[in-house]
Design a protein around this motif. Sequence first.
Motif, PDB file in Angstrom:
ATOM      1  N   LEU A 569       0.763  -1.140   0.024  1.00 47.38           N
ATOM      2  CA  LEU A 569       0.164  -0.059   0.171  1.00 47.38           C
ATOM      3  C   LEU A 569       0.948   1.338   0.146  1.00 47.38           C
ATOM      4  CD1 LEU A 569      -2.866  -1.068   2.545  1.00 47.38           C
ATOM      5  CD2 LEU A 569      -3.039  -0.910   0.116  1.00 47.38           C
ATOM      6  N   ALA A 570       1.923   1.266   0.566  1.00 44.49           N
ATOM      7  CA  ALA A 570       3.023   2.219   0.888  1.00 44.49           C
ATOM      8  C   ALA A 570       3.374   2.725  -0.669  1.00 44.49           C
ATOM      9  CB  ALA A 570       3.916   2.143   1.643  1.00 44.49           C
ATOM     10  N   ALA A 607       7.844  -1.502  -9.742  1.00 45.91           N
ATOM     11  CA  ALA A 607       8.220  -0.299  -9.428  1.00 45.91           C
ATOM     12  C   ALA A 607       9.291  -0.454  -8.409  1.00 45.91           C
ATOM     13  CB  ALA A 607       7.182   0.634  -8.955  1.00 45.91           C
ATOM     14  N   TRP A 608       9.036  -1.351  -7.540  1.00 53.07           N
ATOM     15  CA  TRP A 608      10.086  -1.762  -6.438  1.00 53.07           C
ATOM     16  C   TRP A 608      11.392  -2.298  -7.226  1.00 53.07           C
ATOM     17  CZ3 TRP A 608      12.118  -0.550  -2.037  1.00 53.07           C
ATOM     18  CH2 TRP A 608      12.954  -1.378  -1.319  1.00 53.07           C
ATOM     19  N   GLN A 613      13.536   4.403  -8.891  1.00 49.24           N
ATOM     20  CA  GLN A 613      13.649   6.048  -8.754  1.00 49.24           C
ATOM     21  C   GLN A 613      12.357   6.580  -8.758  1.00 49.24           C
ATOM     22  OE1 GLN A 613      14.318   3.850 -11.649  1.00 49.24           O
ATOM     23  NE2 GLN A 613      12.987   4.591 -13.439  1.00 49.24           N
ATOM     24  N   ARG A 614      11.413   5.909  -9.094  1.00 55.79           N
ATOM     25  CA  ARG A 614       9.939   6.440  -8.964  1.00 55.79           C
ATOM     26  C   ARG A 614       9.565   6.645  -7.376  1.00 55.79           C
ATOM     27  NH1 ARG A 614       5.978   3.292 -12.644  1.00 55.79           N
ATOM     28  NH2 ARG A 614       4.624   5.078 -11.956  1.00 55.79           N
ATOM     29  N   LEU A 615      10.235   5.974  -6.547  1.00 56.45           N
ATOM     30  CA  LEU A 615      10.003   5.985  -5.016  1.00 56.45           C
ATOM     31  C   LEU A 615      10.592   6.708  -4.388  1.00 56.45           C
ATOM     32  CD1 LEU A 615       9.680   1.996  -4.844  1.00 56.45           C
ATOM     33  CD2 LEU A 615       7.720   3.607  -5.704  1.00 56.45           C
ATOM     34  N   PRO A 616      10.159   7.352  -3.176  1.00 60.12           N
ATOM     35  CA  PRO A 616      10.753   8.298  -2.215  1.00 60.12           C
ATOM     36  C   PRO A 616      11.552   7.580  -1.311  1.00 60.12           C
ATOM     37  CG  PRO A 616       8.520   8.170  -1.591  1.00 60.12           C
ATOM     38  CD  PRO A 616       8.635   7.229  -2.878  1.00 60.12           C
ATOM     39  N   PRO A 621      13.090  -0.097   3.580  1.00 60.35           N
ATOM     40  CA  PRO A 621      14.193  -0.725   2.618  1.00 60.35           C
ATOM     41  C   PRO A 621      14.169  -2.062   2.624  1.00 60.35           C
ATOM     42  CG  PRO A 621      14.608   0.014   5.007  1.00 60.35           C
ATOM     43  CD  PRO A 621      13.559   0.474   4.865  1.00 60.35           C
ATOM     44  N   ALA A 622      13.454  -2.959   3.173  1.00 64.02           N
ATOM     45  CA  ALA A 622      13.057  -4.503   3.120  1.00 64.02           C
ATOM     46  C   ALA A 622      12.287  -4.644   1.822  1.00 64.02           C
ATOM     47  CB  ALA A 622      12.942  -5.044   4.302  1.00 64.02           C
TER      48      ALA A 622
END
Length: 793
Positions: A569-570, A607-608, A613-616, A621-622
Amino acid sequence: MNQSEQLHLGAARHGVGASLRRKEDARFLTGRGQFVGDIRLHGMLEVAFVRSPVAHGRILSISKPEGHEDSVFTMDDLHGVRPIRAVSGLKGFKPSDQWPLARGKVRQVGEAIALCVAPTRAQAEDLAAQVLVEIEDLPSVVDMLQARGATPPALVHEEWGDNVFLHTHVQGALDEVRLRAEIVVRRQLRTARQSMAPLEGRAVLCQWDPRLEQLVMHSAAQMPHINRAGLSECLGIDQGHIRVIAPDVGGGFGYKGILLPEEVCLGWLARHLQRPVRWLEDRREQLTAGTNCREHHYDITLYARKDGKLLGIECDASVDSGAYSSYPFSACLEAAQIGSILPGPYRMEAYDCRTWSVATNKPPILPYRGVARTGVCFALEVMMDAVARQAGLEPHEVRLANLVQPHEMPYDNITGKHFDSGDYPQALRRALQALDLPKWRARQKQGESDGRRIGIGHAIYCEQAAHGTSVYHGWGIPMVPGHEACNARLTPDGILELRIGAHSHGQGMETTLAQVACSMLGIDEGDVRLVHGDTALSPYSTGTWGSRCAVMSGGAVATACKELRERVLAIASVLLEVPAAALKLADGGVVDPASDRRISLFDVAHAWYRQPQRLPQGIHPAGLEVSAGYKPARDTGTFSYAAHACAVAVDTQLGTVEILDYAICEDGGVLLNPMVVDGQILGGLAQGIGTALYEEMPYDGEGQPLASTLADYILPGATEVPSARLEHMETPSPYTEFGQKGIGEGGAIAPPAAIVNAINDALAPLGVEILECPASPRRILAALHAARHKGTE
């Protein structure tokens, strides 16, 4: 997400509560399962064992066939190998050393003395036939009551001075109860020794990996991590240099829940020869040398008022534990259980029970499906019927007067068992209603045209399952469970991998745990992969035993998926630019209900893994991999329960019994998959019918097994198992993730008691009472003859 939301989501997506067909069945039904017998490695050799033809004797010499000395190995050749030791933590326990190959003495027929290795099994067996073993016969001790007496015929382990692994005493004050009791019923009951009979026998394939300096063992095992620990102790190799893989396993039932001497032997041999070696147990080995189960003796007294109200129980119980203490459960699991579970689901004022775990010259005992509960249920429920007959009451009336009531739940019984939830009286009423008791009483009164006698019987039990740390520590078992672990990972293409330490060998876990994940993540069950049965790939677990996997593995999967859900969800919140709290997981993706926008789990995973690069910076981190541990809120176990009711016809000329009708009402809490539960209950019923009427491993006075083939050891078939009616009650446990309870062993617990009670109901007018199972034609005819003879005295 609260429990009701989880279950609602599960129902919508065929998650928890749905009768989903088992995913794993497709490969089994099309011959694509992979068992140890299907695995063939380059250069693999086959192993056959030379086994003892006598139950007790001193080995004088072992002669290897000339020219084949390098292909035959005895214990003296297995340098550095230690004996198997399973030492109970209970005070007074006497340990035994079980050498992988007999050293000095043999203590049971079938004990391995030497191993022979050759390119084929036939050649290995030819070698075994040429090995000459000279054995000095020693007196054998076969009957457990004689074995624990003051002057037994022999000592299985001379250093003990007796034949008792352990004696325990749950002490209670019965003096006042004895004075007040208006009904006193005392009986001696016995359950026969059985030989577990999974479709696939035991099987072991070992190879030594020289690059990793690692022993790799494929074994038909229920508890791979426990087997690895035992191998480490016996071979002197640290566990990091041992990998245990349990592929598909063709039935376990407890039979594959131990460290095998054959595993130790083949582990040493693979390292010694630097070649793969395999042993496949044949059916004669399984019947004569394999671990046995179920042999109990009860000297039991029930004290009651004239209205059938139970006041107290007094019991001396013996368990024939065989020659050795099996790793890891030890020789005392069954007797330790008897002392604590004999009161069953009933209330009473006083209780006193002594137990003996007795050594004899037979194979070691193991916890078979239902473990001690089957014998306990048989003893207690047959006695409850005896009380009813003496009180002049219907048996169900006596039970209803003594069962723990639903408003008393949770209830701590007289031995401290914490019954978590349930309505025991309602289960009994529903089982009798499903059977239609008045109809059968009318038919019984009318009589049968063929002269057979109709009897109606029932039994009720509660099953402690998913035992936690406090329970196994209290029983002194050397293997104590803790938190159950799960690793949950979304792959880059959005597939969910679940890694658990338990093993599925018929329980349907590839399906039910996918349903748990579905309820937590909204993922389709077809997109869930279960990885299990490999110590290199799965987290540590004590394995599959004690009806624990739905509770423990199910809870671990749910816990890991909860955390994974928050991480999904994050990431989705970033991609959709919507607060995570406003998003929902459904249909294999993440949905924003306000805008009806949706992204798939593939999009989140992509995305992960591929577009970080799309994620803040604040993203966990896991990432999309979670390891979590789980324990129920209370670790004393769940208590499922069931009532079984049946009608039988007894032929007094032939001694045969036909089951005419059978009904079960069970309560396993919230059912993860009712169809899988049905399969578990009905499969257990078949095994329980075997215990009640057919299965027996008899021994003669010299310890020779008398049922060495399936022509002699009778298993129930399709014509012996009725089409039972099964009703579910779902009283949630207050302590588990979804309210589920362990139920896998329950179907095998009550049938012996219910069926024998029905036989006794049919024959009571003739003065006959069966107190031993199986209730074979021979026993029924003998009881009828004794009753007729008594009437003429």
